[in-house]
Design an enzyme around this catalytic site. Structure first.
Site, PDB file in Angstrom:
ATOM      1  N   CYS A 192     -24.215  66.622 -35.035  1.00  0.00           N
ATOM      2  CA  CYS A 192     -25.312  67.280 -34.010  1.00  0.00           C
ATOM      3  C   CYS A 192     -25.024  67.843 -33.017  1.00  0.00           C
ATOM      4  CB  CYS A 192     -24.638  66.037 -32.721  1.00  0.00           C
ATOM      5  SG  CYS A 192     -23.475  66.034 -31.700  1.00  0.00           S
TER       6      CYS A 192
ATOM      7  N   HIS B  38     -22.278  65.679 -23.272  1.00  0.00           N
ATOM      8  CA  HIS B  38     -21.113  66.802 -23.358  1.00  0.00           C
ATOM      9  C   HIS B  38     -21.498  67.710 -23.815  1.00  0.00           C
ATOM     10  CE1 HIS B  38     -22.951  64.581 -26.619  1.00  0.00           C
ATOM     11  NE2 HIS B  38     -22.738  66.216 -27.546  1.00  0.00           N
TER      12      HIS B  38
END
Length: 671
Positions: free
Chosen positions: A183, A66
């Site tokens: 993250c 991603h």
């Protein structure tokens, strides 16, 4: 809002090569072909850059590459179900379901919440099973659409995990933990780690509250929840926002992916840290100091300060000692007499007599000696830092330098650091006008504390401490025979007593502090270093051997820890035995102390020396009488291993419930 996924963004049962990059490239091409991104190269590069930070494979045969990219026009999901799985770095093997999440660089919150919801759904086995059994791309689209846009919740439905955070419903009497997950992109791993930790905590009966610091927004944990917590887990790849809110709590730091891959171990480590008064805690400037000092007695404060100083000192000593050992290896012991001349008057293009080996030996030796020169100042500086925070660092280093100058050595560094810290902390508590406050930490406190602490060292304390140090060194140099063996036995007992705790650190610090005074005519410090290192290697090696001698006496988790303990022990990491001690302290610790005492005594009796302060068998080149060094370790390991097996077989066993509770804490390790 357009659909997150459409049939043309799905590739079913296809062969896309054997590398993650080829899979990501193909999915990027699907997104661009669907008109959802402006260029394949830009999207592909951004996705690979994210992949390089942390592998995106997760347990269950899944991968979620991603990224945020300026090439993306609208939030998009592309999916590939591979006929030949590809390794995306998951601990359980290759992935066959690949979800490529692409978000615009400035995606709105509503879209990001949908992507976060999708990421969390990937943790549900029934959802991924349905994706694997779907026959058409349209079925895949329907499954995903139902997850990201579900029917409205019915009245009374459980919405515990509906927001940006995650939690476990409080359990009466349960231990409480908090966690933060984050993250770099804040799209997938942040929320998946939160849900994995929640599930692991629920299974363990732990009350866990998680704050997700992701792209979908941040809902901070209630301060009351943080105050009631026993420890905090930071499963993050980026800085924690509002870290100071957790100041004083025992902390477990881990990459966010570990929260997905190994949540049970993180929970166990947090529980062990909560029960350990010496566990690493969240720093927070003066807040941390205040939080820890409120409940500390004087002895605890001094112990914490000393351990902080030793912890910061060790890297200087470990690196410096190994460099000195390399200098001896290349240049011989005479390098001590010529190193200064060689490094100043020679170079790679003007080699001294003896060639490249002598030159590099001199360089390594000099770097190591300079590094070792920071031993006492670093010890004193960070003892002072532990007491007075940053304003204490400068006066502590100065007091340590004075102690070294006066020959007061290790003991002088301790006294100087404590003095500097107490003075700096006292000055910091003085109420001053607002215009003067900004000068206090950078000018006033360092100046006054340096004058007071270093002045006292020069005028009153340095001389007596130096005399005591000389007397101690003379006593060590004169030790032979039985007295040396007794010292080795005592050091061995200390190294195994708490496996990396305060007593272990005192023995280790005592050994490394003497290395600077060692020489060919004064080898006692090298002998002490060898005895300490050999004894510290025994506990993990013995526990590893014990799991082989009688597997039935150890749980599955302990047997797995035993495999790692071989390498930890060989590397001189005593903490490798902590999981065993946490589960059965009254049998593991005495057995470890017995073998370590034998090894320490044998090492001193055989006059083994080590010029390196760390490294275990991997610094064999720095250890004289290496075969005897290894033999002393083997004997001690056998003694401890048979002792712990005997104690487990014949000593009174703990109740089963107590054993089970202890095993849950086997993941604890110190730094």
């Amino acid at each position: 809002m357009s659909a997150l996924i459409t049939p043309e963004l799905v590739a079913l049962d296809t062969e896309l090569g054997t590398e993650p990059a080829t899979v990501i490239r193909h999915l990027a091409e699907l997104i661009v072909a669907a008109g959802r991104a402006t260029g394949v190269d830009g999207l592909y590069a951004d996705a690979l850059a994210r992949e390089a930070k942390t592998a995106t494979g997760i347990p269950g045969g899944l991968a979620i590459p991603h990224c945020r990219s300026t090439a993306v026009l609208e939030p998009t999901l592309a999916l590939a179900r591979l006929s030949t799985p590809v390794d995306f770095g998951s601990k359980d093997g290759p992935a066959d379901l690949i979800f490529f999440i692409a978000a615009p660089d400035g995606a709105d919150q509503e879209h990001l919440k949908i992507l976060a919801k999708l990421a969390r759904s990937l943790m549900k086995k029934d959802f991924t099973a349905a994706l694997r059994s779907a026959a058409t791309s349209a079925e895949i689209v329907d499954l995903v659409s139902n997850v990201v846009a579900p029917a409205p919740a019915t009245v009374g439905a459980d919405t515990t995990n509906a927001g940006t955070g995650a939690s476990v419903a409080p359990v009466a009497g349960a231990q409480r933990l908090v966690a933060v997950t984050a993250c770099p992109t804040g799209i997938a791993h942040t929320y998946m780690a939160a849900d994995a930790l929640v599930a692991a905590a629920k299974a363990a009966g732990i009350d866990l509250q998680v704050e997700t610091q992701g792209s979908a927004g941040l809902t901070p944990l209630d301060p009351a929840v943080i105050a009631a917590a026993s420890a905090v887990i930071f499963a993050v790849d980026v800085d924690v926002r509002g870290r100071e809110r957790f100041a004083g709590l025992p902390v477990i730091n881990a990459p966010v992916k570990r929260g997905i891959d190994d949540p049970e171990r993180l929970i166990a480590e947090a529980l062990a840290a909560a029960a350990n008064p010496d566990a690493r805690r969240v720093s927070g400037g003066t807040t941390t100091s205040d939080a820890t000092e409120k409940n500390e007695h004087l002895g605890q404060k001094v112990k914490r300060a000393l351990l902080t100083g030793v912890s910061y000192m060790i890297p200087f000593v470990a690196g410096g000692g190994l460099l000195i050992a390399l200098g001896f290896l290349l240049g011989g012991y005479e390098i001590t007499q010529i190193a200064d001349t060689v490094v100043l008057q020679n170079s790679l293009t003007n080699l001294p007599e003896g060639g490249i080996a002598i030159y590099l030996g001199a360089v390594f030796f000099k770097i190591g000696a300079l590094s070792m020169g920071f031993l006492v100042p670093a010890l004193a500086g960070y003892i002072s830092f532990a007491i007075a925070d940053r304003p204490g660092i400068a006066p502590g280093f100065v007091a340590g330098a004075v102690a070294g100058f006066m020959g007061a050595g290790f003991l002088g560094g301790i006294v100087g650091g404590l003095l500097a810290g107490v003075v700096a902390a006292g000055i910091g508590r003085i109420s001053v006008p607002r215009w003067l406050r900004s000068l206090m930490p950078v000018v006033i406190i360092p100046l006054v504390a340096s004058i007071v602490a270093s002045g006292l060292m020069f005028i009153a304390l340095g001389g007596p401490i130096a005399s005591l140090t000389v007397a101690l060194n003379s006593w060590l140099n004169g030790m032979t025979g039985a007295s040396a063996v007794i010292l080795g036995m005592i050091l061995g007992l200390m190294m195994a007593f708490d496996l990396g705790g305060p007593v272990n650190k005192v023995a280790y610090a005592f050994a490394v502090a003497g290395l600077g005074a060692a020489s060919l005519t004064n080898q006692a410090p090298w002998q002490i270093m060898a005895a300490v290192m050999a004894a510290g290697m025994v506990p993990p090696l013995a526990m590893a051997l014990a799991t082989v001698l009688d597997r039935r006496l150890f749980s599955l988790a302990e047997r797995e820890n035993g495999k790692a303990a071989w390498l930890l022990g060989a590397s001189f990491i005593s903490e490798g035995a902590i999981p065993f001690a946490a589960a059965d302290v009254f049998r593991v610790i005495p057995a470890s102390m017995l073998g370590a005492a034998v090894t320490g005594a044998l090492s001193m009796a055989w006059e083994v020396t080590s010029k390196a302060p760390h490294g275990g068998i991997f610094v064999f080149f720095a250890i004289d009488n290496f075969l005897l060094f290894v033999l002393s370790i083997v004997i001690g390991t056998l003694v401890s291993a048979f002792a712990v097996v005997g104690l487990k077989r014949y000593a009174v066993r703990k109740p089963k419930a107590a054993v089970t509770e202890a095993v849950n804490e086997t993941a604890y390790a110190t730094v």
